[in-house]
Design an enzyme around this catalytic site. Structure first.
Site, PDB file in Angstrom:
ATOM      1  N   SER A 229     -36.795  -9.739 -19.240  1.00  0.00           N
ATOM      2  CA  SER A 229     -38.195  -9.577 -18.840  1.00  0.00           C
ATOM      3  C   SER A 229     -38.569  -8.106 -18.976  1.00  0.00           C
ATOM      4  O   SER A 229     -38.449  -7.551 -20.062  1.00  0.00           O
ATOM      5  CB  SER A 229     -38.415 -10.099 -17.412  1.00  0.00           C
ATOM      6  OG  SER A 229     -39.787 -10.127 -17.091  1.00  0.00           O
TER       7      SER A 229
ATOM      8  N   HIS B 150     -39.915 -12.729 -21.602  1.00  0.00           N
ATOM      9  CA  HIS B 150     -41.211 -13.002 -20.979  1.00  0.00           C
ATOM     10  C   HIS B 150     -42.296 -12.209 -21.703  1.00  0.00           C
ATOM     11  O   HIS B 150     -42.315 -10.979 -21.655  1.00  0.00           O
ATOM     12  CB  HIS B 150     -41.195 -12.604 -19.499  1.00  0.00           C
ATOM     13  CG  HIS B 150     -40.226 -13.394 -18.682  1.00  0.00           C
ATOM     14  ND1 HIS B 150     -39.716 -12.939 -17.480  1.00  0.00           N
ATOM     15  CD2 HIS B 150     -39.669 -14.622 -18.875  1.00  0.00           C
ATOM     16  CE1 HIS B 150     -38.897 -13.844 -16.974  1.00  0.00           C
ATOM     17  NE2 HIS B 150     -38.849 -14.878 -17.805  1.00  0.00           N
TER      18      HIS B 150
ATOM     19  N   ASP C  31     -35.472 -15.237 -12.535  1.00  0.00           N
ATOM     20  CA  ASP C  31     -35.426 -16.169 -13.656  1.00  0.00           C
ATOM     21  C   ASP C  31     -34.158 -15.959 -14.483  1.00  0.00           C
ATOM     22  O   ASP C  31     -33.830 -14.834 -14.850  1.00  0.00           O
ATOM     23  CB  ASP C  31     -36.665 -15.995 -14.540  1.00  0.00           C
ATOM     24  CG  ASP C  31     -36.770 -17.065 -15.616  1.00  0.00           C
ATOM     25  OD1 ASP C  31     -36.300 -18.191 -15.355  1.00  0.00           O
ATOM     26  OD2 ASP C  31     -37.330 -16.783 -16.687  1.00  0.00           O
TER      27      ASP C  31
END
Length: 341
Positions: free
Chosen positions: A161, A187, A283
């Protein structure tokens, strides 16, 4: 005890957009807009005067572009920066120049777009305020494995991310044609994932492309999950494929790392290597644990080399990470694992 607010500087050449930004992010009590600036020269003065914790920066500005400003600013005055950009490859130049993250510019005429934009921007300002700034280490090269058909049954899965685009590049740029097929979730909004894949493809030895539904996972190829699509690994007729479908957000993300890692655990089992890189939140942690329980080898980026030590930290504490490494050693560690497969 009252927590200190995040002092934020807004830099954009549009008066209307500066005012809209200031109103939008000020609605969060954790953020204080200390100043706004119309261009890089005014921004420099505001930085000296107010010493902001975070700066939001437009890519396209008069007199000096946001990217050129970043290149001049970061060596002298390192500052967490969140770029605000239209759909343009220049955002990756900004990330390479030292920006922490970016947010896609909204449609000013659609309130729903604005609400979503401000929620994302506020979150990324908060993440940027705790991000680690520093010089990038040179990454050791992933040498040829000397393997051929044996590697076709193996998969490398990577999730990242905040800070991920540069971290992924530092690993993938040294992949070669003998590297097992690789699937990646970063992401990133729709549209930007395609440009990111094309940028990697132009600078790496291996083929890098934005994944499409039913793409085969091949040696010497990297597939990037498309924005707003969940990507899963499947096994069909003895080959690995990816399924890419629009889906609900998982852990607040689409694509989500957990979705990919869970599917790798189910489809590849012990014939996989999972890598979790820099990023805020959790995540990927649960999915990486599923991979490890299925027999896969797992790697986490260490705290010192992460822009944000969030996802790898949660994964490590959960027991999902076999070993943590600094970014500049992950390629070598991966090479050693591949040669043991």
């Amino acid at each position: 005890m009252r927590l200190r607010r995040i002092k934020t500087l807004i830099v954009d050449d549009s008066l209307l957009f500066r005012e809209t930004l200031a109103r939008g992010i000020s609605r969060d009590p954790a953020i204080e807009v200390v100043a706004t600036a119309v261009d890089a020269f005014m921004a420099r003065d505001m930085i000296i005067k107010y010493k902001p914790d975070v700066m939001t920066l437009d890519v396209e500005m008069p007199r000096m572009s946001g990217i050129e400003f970043l290149r001049r600013l970061m060596p002298q005055y390192p500052l967490p920066v969140v770029m605000i950009s239209a759909l343009s490859e220049s955002v990756f130049d900004a990330l390479n120049a030292g920006a922490i993250d970016f947010v896609a510019k909204p449609d000013m005429n659609r309130n729903r777009d604005l609400d979503s934009f401000f929620s994302e921007l506020i979150l990324k300002i908060k993440i940027a305020s705790v991000a680690r700034l520093g010089r990038r280490a040179e990454v050791s090269k992933l040498l040829p494995t000397g393997k051929s058909q044996a590697d076709q049954g193996w998969v490398i899965a990577i999730g990242a991310s905040t800070g991920g685009p540069e971290a992924i590049y530092q690993i993938v740029k040294n992949f070669n044609q003998d590297t097992p097929g690789t699937v990646i979730v970063q992401h990133m909004p729709a549209g930007f994932t395609r440009m990111y894949a094309e940028r990697l493809n132009d600078t790496c030895v291996v083929e890098v492309k934005e994944a499409q539904n039913n793409d085969q996972v091949k040696m010497g190829q990297v597939l990037i999950a498309p924005g707003e699509y969940q990507m899963r690994l499947k096994q069909k007729a003895g080959n690995y494929m990816v399924e890419c479908h629009p889906g609900e957000k998982v852990n607040g993300h689409c694509p989500a790392v957990d979705v990919l890692f869970d599917s790798v655990a189910q489809s590849a089992g012990a014939r996989a290597v999972g890598i979790i890189l820099t990023g805020m939140g959790s995540d990927g942690a649960r999915g990486l644990l599923a991979m490890r329980k299925a027999g896969a080898r797992t790697i986490g980026q260490d705290e010192a080399s992460c822009v944000v030590y969030g996802m790898p930290k949660v994964a490590y504490e959960l027991g999902a990470v076999e070993k943590q490494y600094p970014l500049n050693y992950i390629g070598q560690a991966l090479y050693k694992l591949i040669n043991q497969l």
